[in-house]
Motif scaffolding. Structure first.
Motif, PDB file in Angstrom:
ATOM      1  N   GLY A 147       3.424   2.019  -2.664  1.00  0.00           N
ATOM      2  CA  GLY A 147       3.775   3.421  -2.846  1.00  0.00           C
ATOM      3  C   GLY A 147       3.895   4.254  -1.577  1.00  0.00           C
ATOM      4  O   GLY A 147       3.862   5.480  -1.637  1.00  0.00           O
ATOM      5  N   PHE A 148       4.048   3.604  -0.413  1.00  0.00           N
ATOM      6  CA  PHE A 148       4.134   4.339   0.845  1.00  0.00           C
ATOM      7  C   PHE A 148       5.553   4.794   1.203  1.00  0.00           C
ATOM      8  O   PHE A 148       5.744   5.452   2.208  1.00  0.00           O
ATOM      9  CB  PHE A 148       3.583   3.499   1.999  1.00  0.00           C
ATOM     10  CG  PHE A 148       2.094   3.317   1.937  1.00  0.00           C
ATOM     11  CD1 PHE A 148       1.235   4.360   2.273  1.00  0.00           C
ATOM     12  CD2 PHE A 148       1.550   2.119   1.519  1.00  0.00           C
ATOM     13  CE1 PHE A 148      -0.137   4.197   2.207  1.00  0.00           C
ATOM     14  CE2 PHE A 148       0.174   1.939   1.449  1.00  0.00           C
ATOM     15  CZ  PHE A 148      -0.667   2.975   1.793  1.00  0.00           C
ATOM     16  N   ALA A 149       6.546   4.445   0.394  1.00  0.00           N
ATOM     17  CA  ALA A 149       7.947   4.761   0.718  1.00  0.00           C
ATOM     18  C   ALA A 149       8.334   6.111   0.132  1.00  0.00           C
ATOM     19  O   ALA A 149       9.033   6.196  -0.856  1.00  0.00           O
ATOM     20  CB  ALA A 149       8.868   3.666   0.197  1.00  0.00           C
ATOM     21  N   SER A 150       7.882   7.173   0.775  1.00  0.00           N
ATOM     22  CA  SER A 150       8.274   8.516   0.353  1.00  0.00           C
ATOM     23  C   SER A 150       8.558   9.348   1.594  1.00  0.00           C
ATOM     24  O   SER A 150       8.085   9.008   2.683  1.00  0.00           O
ATOM     25  CB  SER A 150       7.154   9.176  -0.461  1.00  0.00           C
ATOM     26  OG  SER A 150       6.119   9.618   0.384  1.00  0.00           O
ATOM     27  N   PRO A 151       9.330  10.423   1.440  1.00  0.00           N
ATOM     28  CA  PRO A 151       9.625  11.262   2.611  1.00  0.00           C
ATOM     29  C   PRO A 151       8.377  11.782   3.312  1.00  0.00           C
ATOM     30  O   PRO A 151       8.397  12.010   4.509  1.00  0.00           O
ATOM     31  CB  PRO A 151      10.451  12.409   2.021  1.00  0.00           C
ATOM     32  CG  PRO A 151      11.104  11.816   0.819  1.00  0.00           C
ATOM     33  CD  PRO A 151      10.079  10.852   0.267  1.00  0.00           C
ATOM     34  N   LYS A 152       7.276  11.938   2.591  1.00  0.00           N
ATOM     35  CA  LYS A 152       6.048  12.434   3.220  1.00  0.00           C
ATOM     36  C   LYS A 152       5.186  11.308   3.796  1.00  0.00           C
ATOM     37  O   LYS A 152       4.460  11.526   4.753  1.00  0.00           O
ATOM     38  CB  LYS A 152       5.228  13.258   2.232  1.00  0.00           C
ATOM     39  CG  LYS A 152       5.786  14.649   2.035  1.00  0.00           C
ATOM     40  CD  LYS A 152       4.722  15.554   1.467  1.00  0.00           C
ATOM     41  CE  LYS A 152       5.233  16.960   1.370  1.00  0.00           C
ATOM     42  NZ  LYS A 152       4.892  17.785   2.489  1.00  0.00           N
ATOM     43  N   GLU A 153       5.236  10.130   3.229  1.00  0.00           N
ATOM     44  CA  GLU A 153       4.409   9.018   3.705  1.00  0.00           C
ATOM     45  C   GLU A 153       5.075   8.349   4.914  1.00  0.00           C
ATOM     46  O   GLU A 153       4.787   8.677   6.043  1.00  0.00           O
ATOM     47  CB  GLU A 153       4.168   8.003   2.581  1.00  0.00           C
ATOM     48  CG  GLU A 153       3.302   8.519   1.471  1.00  0.00           C
ATOM     49  CD  GLU A 153       1.829   8.602   1.834  1.00  0.00           C
ATOM     50  OE1 GLU A 153       1.372   7.832   2.683  1.00  0.00           O
ATOM     51  OE2 GLU A 153       1.145   9.446   1.246  1.00  0.00           O
ATOM     52  N   ILE A 154       5.959   7.391   4.654  1.00  0.00           N
ATOM     53  CA  ILE A 154       6.702   6.696   5.713  1.00  0.00           C
ATOM     54  C   ILE A 154       8.174   6.877   5.357  1.00  0.00           C
ATOM     55  O   ILE A 154       8.731   6.096   4.586  1.00  0.00           O
ATOM     56  CB  ILE A 154       6.321   5.201   5.801  1.00  0.00           C
ATOM     57  CG1 ILE A 154       4.804   5.033   5.960  1.00  0.00           C
ATOM     58  CG2 ILE A 154       7.058   4.554   6.982  1.00  0.00           C
ATOM     59  CD1 ILE A 154       4.321   3.591   5.893  1.00  0.00           C
TER      60      ILE A 154
END
Length: 171
Positions: A147-154
């Protein structure tokens, strides 16, 4: 040539749009890729935004040197593109659209000059590494699954993982 399209948020009429064009290097050396590793454990292709007055190839050379330090690079042919669209995490009334243009490149030697990292790149511990395309894909894919593939995460994780999926059989 590959194409990747990642639409996180559908455009809403009347919203502002901020666009960016970036260039990225699929940089190979002795059967491995030269990637930028971060302290999050992910990998990204060396590259970044094209600045006003710069050609794509000038920007690509600059970005490779800034992020990896490598200067003895042969830029070959266009490999593919990726298009991303999402609501800007810092400006909820603005859509962010980015076109990334990937070029096949070859590292000719390990000759380096000092890299020049932006503050956020330094904070994330950007450093070059040599890795197989398959290993790189598997590591990034595992982070996507967590779940790290977001504009805020990575913000680049999903794009780079999709590109790696498309090209990994060629390396």
């Amino acid at each position: 040539m590959f194409e990747v399209t990642l639409i996180t948020d559908e455009y809403e009429e009347g919203k502002k749009i901020r666009t960016r064009t970036a260039v990225r290097s699929i940089l190979s050396y002795q059967g491995k890729l030269v990637m930028v590793e971060t302290n999050c454990g992910d990998y990204k292709f060396p590259g970044g935004g094209v600045e006003p007055g710069e050609t794509e190839l000038e920007a690509l050379r600059r970005e490779i040197q800034e992020e990896t330090g490598y200067i003895d690079v042969e830029i070959k042919e266009l490999a593919g593109t990726a298009f991303e669209q999402n609501i800007d995490p810092d400006e909820p009334d603005t859509f962010f659209q980015m076109k990334s243009i990937y070029y096949n490149c070859k590292l000719l030697s390990e000759k380096r000059a000092p890299g020049v990292l932006d503050d956020y790149e330094e904070k994330l511990g950007f450093h070059p590494c040599f890795i197989t395309a398959e290993e790189c894909y598997q590591r990034n894919h595992a982070l996507v699954e967590k779940g790290f593939a977001s504009p805020k995460e990575i913000p680049w994780l999903e794009r780079e993982t999709n590109v790696l999926h498309k090209i990994r059989k060629n390396f």
